[in-house]
Scaffold this motif. Structure first.
Motif, PDB file in Angstrom:
ATOM      1  N   PRO A  98      32.633  96.838  42.841  1.00 25.85           N
ATOM      2  CA  PRO A  98      32.556  95.420  42.429  1.00 25.85           C
ATOM      3  C   PRO A  98      33.925  94.745  42.433  1.00 25.85           C
ATOM      4  O   PRO A  98      34.514  94.448  41.384  1.00 25.85           O
ATOM      5  N   SER A 130      34.471  91.330  40.467  1.00 28.46           N
ATOM      6  CA  SER A 130      34.513  91.378  38.999  1.00 28.46           C
ATOM      7  C   SER A 130      35.885  91.785  38.483  1.00 28.46           C
ATOM      8  O   SER A 130      36.217  91.564  37.318  1.00 28.46           O
ATOM      9  N   HIS A 131      36.701  92.380  39.349  1.00 29.27           N
ATOM     10  CA  HIS A 131      38.067  92.754  38.978  1.00 29.27           C
ATOM     11  C   HIS A 131      39.101  91.721  39.457  1.00 29.27           C
ATOM     12  O   HIS A 131      40.301  91.926  39.272  1.00 29.27           O
TER      13      HIS A 131
END
Length: 511
Positions: free
Chosen positions: A25, A28-29
Motif C-alpha cells: 500500500p 497509504s505511506h
C-alpha cells in the motif's frame, strides 16, 4: 513535507518479488510507485528519464547488480535514496552498502509490510533532512534579506534601512525598487515558481546586474546595480532582457505548460529617503491595475498607473441598458467593442468587473442555459487574467447558446488539428503559431476568442481525456501514460490529473 509524495522504483530480477511489492500500500505511506526494473542497468535507464526519489533494489541481479547500481546512483543522482533487499548470503554486502549511505536493508525471506513501512518512514526522514541541508547559505541570506525588507516596508520608523541596503546590496539612496510578478494557474503555480526562482538565481550568478529576494507570493523584488538605476530607459531594457531570459528557460524546461503563465514587472518611483520606502514597496509589490487592461505590455511604470475605480451611475446605467437587448449579433458587438472601451475608460477594478460580467451574462442567458454551464462560465470569468480573456468568455457563451456554434477560423481549426495529432510531443505556443502562420501573442488571444477556452486549457483537456482513455483501456503504467500524453514530469501529470478528474491516475487503472 506532510503533503509531498515521494516516488519509488522497485528493482529485482525475481518476478514474484516485484509482484509482491506492487501490492504494497504505497499511497497509504505517502509514496507513489512509478516503475519497476529487472536489473541495475534497466533501472539506471529508468532513472535517467524519471528520477525517482527512492529506489528499492535487490543486491544480487544479472547484468548489473544492486551494489553497482547503488554506486552509479551515488555518482549520477546523489539525492536518490536507496533501500536494499538482500538474502542472508548478501548480508555483509548490505552492511557495507549501508555504511556507504544506503537508507536500510531488508532480508527478503522474512520481509513483511511493517519492515518496508519502517524503511520508507526512515527514507522520508532522510529526504526531509537532506532537502533542508541542501539549502545553501546564499538562499538563507536571501530569505533574511526578504524579511528585513518586509519589516522596513511595514514599519516606517524602523531604523538601519540605509545601512542594510548598502551592506546587503551595495545600494544607497536614491534607488528604484523593481518587482517581477508571476501569474500562473493554481495547478501550475508551484512548478512555475520553482523554475522562476532557479532561473533568477542562475541569472544572478551569471553576473547580470541585479539581486533578487522574494517579496510576496508570486512577487520577486529585483534590486539593480546603481549604474543601471541611473537611467529609467536602461533599467527598463535590463528588465526586458531578464524577462526574455526567464521565459526562454521556463518554456524549455516546462514546455508541457504551453505558456500557461505570465510575467510582468513594475518599476517604482525613486526612494529618496527612508520614509519613502514603505509606499514604494507596496506600489511595486501589489498587483498593478493596468496589467488587466494592457496585456501586451510587460513593464509598467508605477508613477503612471491609474487607480482602478468605479463608473458613475449614468455610465453604469447606460452600459447595462445596452446589454439588455436580445439580438445575439448586436449583443456580441456590444461585448466585443463597447464593453472593453467602457471598462478601460473607468479602469474598473478587475474583480468588480468580473462580478458584473457574470451578472450581465446571467441576465441575458436567463432560462436559456443549464446551471452547470452557467457555473462553468462563472468560473472561466473569474480565471480571466485580462480584459481580452474576459470578453472572449462572454462572447463564446453568447455565440454558442442553444447548441449553435459558429465555424472556427481556419487558423484555429488548423491549430486544434495540429495539437490533436501531437499530444505525445512538446507543444508550445510558438511552435503552433508557426504552424498556422500567426504570431504567438495573436494566436493566444484569437484561440480564446474563437474556441472559448485558453490555448493551454485546451491542450490540458485533450491530454487528460486521452490519459483517462489509456488508463481505462490499456495495461500501460501511469508513468507510461504520462509520457504518451506529452507530460514527462510524473509529479505534474499526477497533480494535473487529480485537478482534472478529482481522482488519482491509479484509481482509474483500478476502475
Amino acid at each position: 513535507m506532510a503533503n509531498e509524495w515521494l516516488t519509488v522504483l522497485i528493482v529485482d530480477d525475481e518476478l514474484p518479488i516485484r509482484q509482491e511489492l506492487r501490492l504494497f500500500p504505497w499511497e497509504s505511506h505517502g509514496f507513489e510507485l512509478i516503475g519497476e526494473a529487472s536489473n541495475g542497468e534497466e533501472a539506471l535507464r529508468f532513472c535517467r528519464n524519471f528520477t525517482p526519489d527512492v529506489v528499492v533494489t535487490d543486491i544480487t541481479m544479472p547484468v548489473m547488480d544492486g551494489l553497482a547500481l547503488f554506486r552509479a546512483l551515488r555518482e549520477e543522482y546523489p539525492e536518490a535514496l536507496v533501500i536494499l533487499l538482500t538474502c542472508h548470503s548478501d548480508f555483509a554486502y548490505a552492511c557495507e552498502a549501508v555504511k556507504l549511505g544506503a537508507i536500510e536493508y531488508i532480508v527478503k525471506v522474512t520481509m513483511g509490510e511493517d519492515d518496508l513501512g519502517c524503511a520508507l518512514d526512515k527514507a522520508k526522514e532522510v529526504y526531509a533532512r537532506e532537502r533542508s541541508r541542501r539549502r545553501s547559505e546564499t538562499e538563507r541570506q536571501r530569505w533574511e534579506c526578504s524579511l528585513k525588507l518586509r519589516r522596513f516596508a511595514q514599519d516606517p520608523e524602523a531604523g538601519g534601512m540605509t545601512d542594510f541596503l548598502w551592506e546587503a546590496f551595495g545600494l544607497g539612496l536614491p534607488l528604484r525598487l523593481t518587482a517581477l510578478h508571476v501569474e500562473a494557474r493554481k495547478e501550475n503555480r508551484l512548478l512555475v515558481k520553482r523554475e522562476v526562482e532557479e532561473t533568477l538565481t542562475e541569472l544572478e550568478r551569471s553576473h547580470l546586474p541585479f539581486a533578487w529576494v522574494p517579496a510576496e507570493d508570486g512577487v520577486y523584488l529585483l534590486l539593480f546595480e546603481p549604474s543601471v538605476q541611473r537611467s529609467a530607459g536602461v533599467l527598463r531594457d535590463q528588465l526586458e532582457a531578464a524577462m526574455d531570459a526567464l521565459c526562454k528557460v521556463i518554456d524549455s524546461r516546462l514546455a508541457y505548460l504551453s505558456g500557461a503563465f505570465r510575467l510582468y514587472a513594475v518599476i517604482g518611483e525613486p526612494v529618496r529617503e527612508a520614509a519613502d520606502f514603505p509606499g514604494c514597496y507596496r506600489t511595486v509589490a501589489n498587483e498593478h491595475p493596468n496589467r488587466f487592461y494592457d496585456a501586451a505590455s510587460r513593464v509598467f511604470i508605477a508613477d503612471t498607473a491609474e487607480a482602478a475605480g468605479a463608473p458613475d451611475e449614468t455610465a453604469n446605467a447606460e452600459i447595462r441598458e445596452k446589454l439588455k437587448q436580445q439580438d445575439r449579433e448586436k449583443l456580441v458587438h456590444q461585448f466585443m467593442h463597447e464593453l472593453p472601451r467602457w471598462a478601460a475608460k473607468f479602469r474598473i477594478d478587475p474583480d468588480t468587473l468580473k462580478i458584473w460580467a457574470a451578472d450581465w451574462l446571467r441576465e441575458w442567458l436567463h432560462g436559456q442555459s443549464s446551471g452547470a454551464r452557467a457555473l462553468g462560465a462563472a468560473k472561466a470569468l473569474q480565471e480571466a487574467r485580462t480584459i481580452g480573456e474576459l470578453i472572449a468568455v462572454i462572447v463564446h457563451e453568447v455565440e454558442t447558446l442553444g447548441g449553435k456554434k459558429r465555424k472556427l477560423r481556419k487558423e484555429i481549426a488548423d491549430a486544434q488539428h495540429y495539437i490533436g495529432n501531437h499530444l505525445d510531443q512538446s507543444i508550445t505556443l510558438p511552435v503552433v503559431a508557426e504552424q498556422v502562420g500567426l504570431s504567438p501573442h495573436y494566436l493566444s488571444r484569437l484561440f480564446r476568442e474563437e474556441a472559448g477556452i485558453s490555448f493551454n486549457d485546451y491542450i490540458t483537456k485533450l491530454r487528460m481525456d486521452k490519459a483517462v482513455h489509456l488508463l481505462q483501456t490499456t495495461s500501460m503504467r501511469v508513468y507510461e501514460v504520462a509520457s504518451a500524453v506529452g507530460i514527462p514530469s510524473y509529479r505534474y501529470f499526477n497533480a494535473t490529473f487529480r485537478e482534472h478528474t478529482g481522482a488519482a491516475p491509479t484509481a482509474y487503472k483500478k476502475g
